[in-house]
Scaffold this motif. Structure first.
Motif, PDB file in Angstrom:
ATOM      1  N   MET A   1      -6.690  -6.891   4.274  1.00 27.07           N
ATOM      2  CA  MET A   1      -6.468  -7.195   2.878  1.00 27.07           C
ATOM      3  C   MET A   1      -7.410  -6.391   1.987  1.00 27.07           C
ATOM      4  N   ARG A   2      -8.514  -5.987   2.559  1.00 25.06           N
ATOM      5  CA  ARG A   2      -9.504  -5.239   1.789  1.00 25.06           C
ATOM      6  C   ARG A   2      -8.947  -3.895   1.317  1.00 25.06           C
ATOM      7  N   ARG A   3      -8.310  -3.167   2.226  1.00 22.38           N
ATOM      8  CA  ARG A   3      -7.727  -1.872   1.881  1.00 22.38           C
ATOM      9  C   ARG A   3      -6.549  -2.048   0.931  1.00 22.38           C
ATOM     10  N   THR A   4      -5.815  -3.133   1.098  1.00 20.47           N
ATOM     11  CA  THR A   4      -4.671  -3.400   0.230  1.00 20.47           C
ATOM     12  C   THR A   4      -5.122  -3.538  -1.216  1.00 20.47           C
ATOM     13  N   LEU A   5      -6.127  -4.356  -1.449  1.00 23.45           N
ATOM     14  CA  LEU A   5      -6.634  -4.523  -2.814  1.00 23.45           C
ATOM     15  C   LEU A   5      -7.347  -3.272  -3.310  1.00 23.45           C
ATOM     16  N   ALA A   6      -7.979  -2.557  -2.419  1.00 23.85           N
ATOM     17  CA  ALA A   6      -8.675  -1.332  -2.827  1.00 23.85           C
ATOM     18  C   ALA A   6      -7.706  -0.267  -3.320  1.00 23.85           C
ATOM     19  N   THR A   7      -6.468  -0.294  -2.845  1.00 24.78           N
ATOM     20  CA  THR A   7      -5.477   0.675  -3.329  1.00 24.78           C
ATOM     21  C   THR A   7      -4.651   0.126  -4.482  1.00 24.78           C
ATOM     22  N   ALA A   8      -4.598  -1.193  -4.635  1.00 22.34           N
ATOM     23  CA  ALA A   8      -3.785  -1.794  -5.695  1.00 22.34           C
ATOM     24  C   ALA A   8      -4.550  -1.927  -7.007  1.00 22.34           C
ATOM     25  N   ILE A   9      -5.799  -2.275  -6.953  1.00 23.55           N
ATOM     26  CA  ILE A   9      -6.568  -2.527  -8.178  1.00 23.55           C
ATOM     27  C   ILE A   9      -6.651  -1.306  -9.093  1.00 23.55           C
ATOM     28  N   PRO A  10      -6.867  -0.093  -8.591  1.00 20.22           N
ATOM     29  CA  PRO A  10      -6.865   1.055  -9.512  1.00 20.22           C
ATOM     30  C   PRO A  10      -5.539   1.243 -10.245  1.00 20.22           C
ATOM     31  N   VAL A  11      -4.433   0.959  -9.579  1.00 18.51           N
ATOM     32  CA  VAL A  11      -3.120   1.078 -10.225  1.00 18.51           C
ATOM     33  C   VAL A  11      -2.986   0.009 -11.305  1.00 18.51           C
ATOM     34  N   TRP A  12      -3.409  -1.208 -11.000  1.00 20.07           N
ATOM     35  CA  TRP A  12      -3.347  -2.300 -11.985  1.00 20.07           C
ATOM     36  C   TRP A  12      -4.204  -1.983 -13.208  1.00 20.07           C
ATOM     37  N   VAL A  13      -5.380  -1.444 -12.969  1.00 19.57           N
ATOM     38  CA  VAL A  13      -6.267  -1.082 -14.081  1.00 19.57           C
ATOM     39  C   VAL A  13      -5.630   0.013 -14.934  1.00 19.57           C
ATOM     40  N   ALA A  14      -5.004   0.990 -14.278  1.00 22.84           N
ATOM     41  CA  ALA A  14      -4.341   2.060 -15.025  1.00 22.84           C
ATOM     42  C   ALA A  14      -3.206   1.509 -15.885  1.00 22.84           C
ATOM     43  N   VAL A  15      -2.470   0.529 -15.387  1.00 20.96           N
ATOM     44  CA  VAL A  15      -1.394  -0.088 -16.161  1.00 20.96           C
ATOM     45  C   VAL A  15      -1.964  -0.825 -17.372  1.00 20.96           C
ATOM     46  N   ILE A  16      -3.025  -1.567 -17.165  1.00 26.16           N
ATOM     47  CA  ILE A  16      -3.646  -2.299 -18.276  1.00 26.16           C
ATOM     48  C   ILE A  16      -4.179  -1.328 -19.318  1.00 26.16           C
TER      49      ILE A  16
ATOM     50  N   GLN B   1      -3.428   8.639   3.495  1.00 27.96           N
ATOM     51  CA  GLN B   1      -2.989   9.199   4.773  1.00 27.96           C
ATOM     52  C   GLN B   1      -3.076   8.201   5.930  1.00 27.96           C
ATOM     53  N   SER B   2      -2.730   6.951   5.649  1.00 24.14           N
ATOM     54  CA  SER B   2      -2.710   5.927   6.693  1.00 24.14           C
ATOM     55  C   SER B   2      -1.345   5.261   6.697  1.00 24.14           C
ATOM     56  N   LYS B   3      -0.680   5.266   7.855  1.00 22.60           N
ATOM     57  CA  LYS B   3       0.640   4.660   7.953  1.00 22.60           C
ATOM     58  C   LYS B   3       0.561   3.148   8.114  1.00 22.60           C
ATOM     59  N   ASP B   4      -0.504   2.666   8.690  1.00 19.98           N
ATOM     60  CA  ASP B   4      -0.629   1.240   8.973  1.00 19.98           C
ATOM     61  C   ASP B   4      -0.704   0.435   7.680  1.00 19.98           C
ATOM     62  N   GLY B   5       0.252  -0.462   7.502  1.00 18.75           N
ATOM     63  CA  GLY B   5       0.253  -1.336   6.342  1.00 18.75           C
ATOM     64  C   GLY B   5       0.726  -0.697   5.053  1.00 18.75           C
ATOM     65  N   LEU B   6       1.401   0.435   5.150  1.00 14.13           N
ATOM     66  CA  LEU B   6       1.854   1.155   3.955  1.00 14.13           C
ATOM     67  C   LEU B   6       2.769   0.297   3.090  1.00 14.13           C
ATOM     68  N   VAL B   7       3.743  -0.336   3.714  1.00 18.48           N
ATOM     69  CA  VAL B   7       4.711  -1.137   2.958  1.00 18.48           C
ATOM     70  C   VAL B   7       4.008  -2.315   2.287  1.00 18.48           C
TER      71      VAL B   7
END
Length: 88
Positions: free
Chosen positions: A1-16, A54-60
């Motif tokens: 879950m750590r990597r998931t949030l680490a890749t999602a939060i920058p996108v959320w911040v950019a949207v805001i 460049q990581s396939k694991d958990g991409l979706v």
């Protein structure tokens, strides 16, 4: 879950940030038509972040969390814009 949030939060911040810039610099008449443009940019940013990882694991899962957050943020912002824009 750590990597998931680490890749999602920058996108959320950019949207805001994009929404804040839109509200500050744009006229109220262009607020709602511009929301899908911000959403499209967020989708492209999500792909860019995931490709750079460049990581396939958990991409979706990572993309699902990122895009779901974007949709929720844009829905809340759109509702707030509808309430604040005076009807003609």
């Amino acid at each position: 879950m750590r990597r998931t949030l680490a890749t999602a939060i920058p996108v959320w911040v950019a949207v805001i940030v994009g929404l804040v810039v839109l509200v500050v610099l744009g006229r109220p008449a262009v607020w709602l038509p511009s929301v899908p443009v911000i959403g499209a940019g967020a989708l492209l940013l999500t792909f860019l972040v995931q490709v750079s990882l460049q990581s396939k694991d958990g991409l979706v899962k990572r993309m699902l969390v990122s895009v779901t957050g974007v949709v929720v943020i844009l829905a809340i912002a759109s509702f707030a814009m509808i309430l604040t824009v005076p009807s003609a």
